[in-house]
Motif scaffolding. Structure first.
Motif, short mmCIF file in Angstrom:
data_model
loop_
_atom_site.label_atom_id
_atom_site.label_comp_id
_atom_site.label_asym_id
_atom_site.label_seq_id
_atom_site.Cartn_x
_atom_site.Cartn_y
_atom_site.Cartn_z
N ALA A 1 0.92 -1.17 -0.01
CA ALA A 1 0.13 0.09 -0.13
C ALA A 1 0.81 1.44 0.17
CB ALA A 1 -1.20 0.03 1.71
N GLU A 2 1.92 0.72 0.36
CA GLU A 2 2.97 2.20 0.58
C GLU A 2 3.54 2.59 -1.10
OE1 GLU A 2 5.23 1.52 4.03
OE2 GLU A 2 4.14 2.18 5.51
N ILE A 3 3.84 1.82 -1.52
CA ILE A 3 4.27 1.50 -2.76
C ILE A 3 3.58 2.19 -3.45
CG2 ILE A 3 5.69 0.19 -4.38
CD1 ILE A 3 6.43 -1.92 -2.43
N ILE A 4 2.42 1.98 -3.70
CA ILE A 4 1.44 2.10 -4.14
C ILE A 4 1.17 3.76 -4.40
CG2 ILE A 4 -1.19 1.98 -4.47
CD1 ILE A 4 0.36 -0.07 -6.28
N GLY A 5 1.04 4.40 -2.70
CA GLY A 5 0.61 5.78 -2.40
C GLY A 5 1.41 6.42 -3.07
N GLU A 6 3.25 5.92 -3.16
CA GLU A 6 4.11 6.73 -3.70
C GLU A 6 4.24 6.59 -4.81
OE1 GLU A 6 7.14 4.46 -2.27
OE2 GLU A 6 7.45 5.26 -0.31
N MET A 7 3.33 5.91 -5.65
CA MET A 7 3.52 5.58 -7.27
C MET A 7 2.37 6.43 -7.70
SD MET A 7 4.26 1.33 -8.03
CE MET A 7 3.49 1.31 -9.56
N ALA A 8 1.04 6.51 -6.77
CA ALA A 8 0.30 7.10 -7.62
C ALA A 8 0.86 8.81 -7.19
CB ALA A 8 -0.86 7.16 -5.92
N ALA A 9 1.25 9.05 -6.47
CA ALA A 9 1.37 10.35 -5.69
C ALA A 9 2.20 10.65 -7.30
CB ALA A 9 2.08 10.54 -4.75
N LYS A 10 3.20 10.03 -7.58
CA LYS A 10 4.34 10.84 -8.68
C LYS A 10 3.39 10.29 -10.16
CE LYS A 10 8.46 8.54 -11.22
NZ LYS A 10 7.39 8.93 -12.54
N LYS A 11 2.71 9.55 -10.27
CA LYS A 11 1.41 9.39 -11.62
C LYS A 11 0.50 10.75 -11.40
CE LYS A 11 0.26 5.87 -15.31
NZ LYS A 11 -0.34 4.59 -14.68
N ALA A 12 0.08 11.13 -10.74
CA ALA A 12 -0.17 12.31 -10.15
C ALA A 12 0.15 13.66 -10.51
CB ALA A 12 -1.60 12.03 -8.69
#
Length: 121
Positions: free
Chosen positions: A75-86
């Motif tokens: 979930a932490e990895i996905i949160g970081e990836m989501a912020a970068k993609k956004a």
């Protein structure tokens, strides 16, 4: 079987109740989180236009294949990836939609990682 159907029904009711208050726009899209037992995914949605602006998931190609998708670390990895993609898509501020779930565990870890990545809730 009735117990499982009741749990799904209650989850859907909680999500619908929250969705009455939470709507995304082009300037501030809705960050919708979906959590299952094995995976977690995030979509950035413009509800006015009815379009998904970008999405990321533990099932996507960018996610490390050797990592299990159903824990707090994922979930932490996905949160970081989501912020970068956004950020790449030009999104800086979002409205958080936790999908009828408690703000606890994986849902909270994802939100904290996204905040650390630069998204404003």
């Amino acid at each position: 079987m009735e117990k499982i159907l009741k749990k799904r029904y209650d989850l859907r009711r909680r999500h619908q109740r929250a969705r009455r208050k939470v709507t995304g726009t082009a300037e501030r899209p809705r960050m919708a989180v979906y959590r299952s037992l094995r995976n977690i995914s995030v979509q950035f949605i413009d509800d006015v236009a009815g379009k998904t602006l970008c999405a990321v998931s533990t099932e996507s190609a960018d996610f490390p294949k050797d990592t299990y998708g159903g824990n707090v670390k994922a979930a932490e990895i996905i949160g970081e990836m989501a912020a970068k993609k956004a950020k790449d898509a030009g999104i800086t501020a979002v409205v958080y939609d936790k999908g009828g779930r408690k703000y606890h565990g994986r849902v909270k870890a994802l939100a904290d990682a996204a905040r650390k990545g630069g998204l404003v809730f």
